[in-house]
Design an enzyme around this catalytic site. Sequence first.
Site, short mmCIF file in Angstrom:
data_model
loop_
_atom_site.label_atom_id
_atom_site.label_comp_id
_atom_site.label_asym_id
_atom_site.label_seq_id
_atom_site.Cartn_x
_atom_site.Cartn_y
_atom_site.Cartn_z
N ASP A 146 0.67 -1.05 -0.06
CA ASP A 146 0.10 -0.09 -0.24
C ASP A 146 0.78 1.32 0.03
OD1 ASP A 146 -2.00 1.99 0.46
OD2 ASP A 146 -3.06 0.87 1.76
N ASP B 265 -3.61 2.50 -5.20
CA ASP B 265 -2.36 2.22 -4.61
C ASP B 265 -2.35 1.22 -3.79
OD1 ASP B 265 -4.39 3.08 -2.69
OD2 ASP B 265 -3.22 4.31 -1.65
N GLU B 266 -2.85 -0.15 -4.02
CA GLU B 266 -2.86 -1.15 -3.11
C GLU B 266 -2.88 -2.49 -4.11
OE1 GLU B 266 -5.84 -2.02 0.32
OE2 GLU B 266 -6.55 -0.52 -0.98
MG MG Z 1 -2.82 4.02 0.39
#
Ligand code: MG
Length: 407
Positions: free
Chosen positions: A15, A109-110
């Site tokens: 993340d 974002d993961e």
């Molecule tokens: Mg994040």
Amino acid sequence: MTDTRHTSRCIVHFDLDSFFVSVERLKNPALVGKPVIIGSKEGRGVVSSCSYEARQYGVHSAMPGVQAYRLCPQGIFVRGSMSDYGHYSRMVRDIIAAEAPVFEQASIDEFYLDLSGMERFFHPVEWTQRLRQRIIRETGLPISCGMASSKTVAKVATGQAKPNGEKFIPMGEEKSFLAPLPIDKLPFLGGKTGEQLRKMGYHYLRDIQQAAPEHLQQLLGKHGQSVWERANGICHSQVAAYDERKSISKEHTFEEDHTDLRLIDTMLKGMAEKLAFKLRRAKLMTGCVAVKIRYPGFDTHTKQVTIPYTTDDFRLMTVATELFRQLYNGKPVRLIGLRFSNLMEGNLQTNLFEDNIKNSKLYAALDRIKEKHGQAAVNRASGWMRQTPESSTPNFFQVSDEDSSIE
Ligand SMILES: [Mg+2]
């Protein structure tokens, strides 16, 4: 002797740390170390991300910008750029894709990686540390990661490792790792459920671990069993491999070959609108639009373009129209098609840009009507769209409002 290698899994969760802020800091290093807030301090917009420095003032994402400004007047408010975020997200994804045997992009974002069975070939912890360093080195973005036997525990581990850290939970220690954490550390618990649980005296994951699963079921319905299981570190959810081909599309074959560009434009916009509706209903965004034109004699041409992730009707219509303009060779058209691919979970655009809030509220309202009465109930193809700020975008077809409604 039993072979446990296939029953024990090794899941890694990556993340990016306050991703939007980190990208803004790459663009403008003067923002490093300052309370940065992505969003507007005026109007009805919400905060889509903020730096750790801003969090110290009580600012958090999804909070109204006005409130964030009240809490942190010295905060630096940045408007945000979906196309830059999409660019860096792809960069990280490409590095992971080049290294990982199986991975899933869970949001912009993961990422989840499944390294199960790989311990015969490499040391999973060292391998993950190297991959993390490579991402940091090549993108300049801080990223945290967690490793555990399931997606849920790996994600919680990442949360505990932040910012800019790593946390590895050995097999068998899932329960004791989770036990002391507040219940809202459990992913996807939901604010309402959390409230309900706290009212009943469940404050830490330990409290849920010690309860009977039937208790949770009585309290939360069928959701209860899964909450109990996940609080106990039990989660069988698979890492779904990222599939570049995942897409939705629509085609229309004309009964006779067409040269009526107005009609084709209207068709294409109608397709964009219907597909965008489908995306929003599935809580997906698209990052790639393709247009297909078939001329008589199965002479088929396609053109595609990568775009910042969106579900916005108007943007998608504009891209589709522009692609058609670039591709069209002036011959009669037999078939047109539109495809959205590179689909990703999320609906980021709705909180990113203030002037989109109005549109996304309108979309949500219109989508509700469509769900109730069917697609045909609402046809807003071009009419009001032209009144949005983007209406200044050059339109190849120059169709007037009255002529361009969808039949
Ligand atoms: Mg994040």
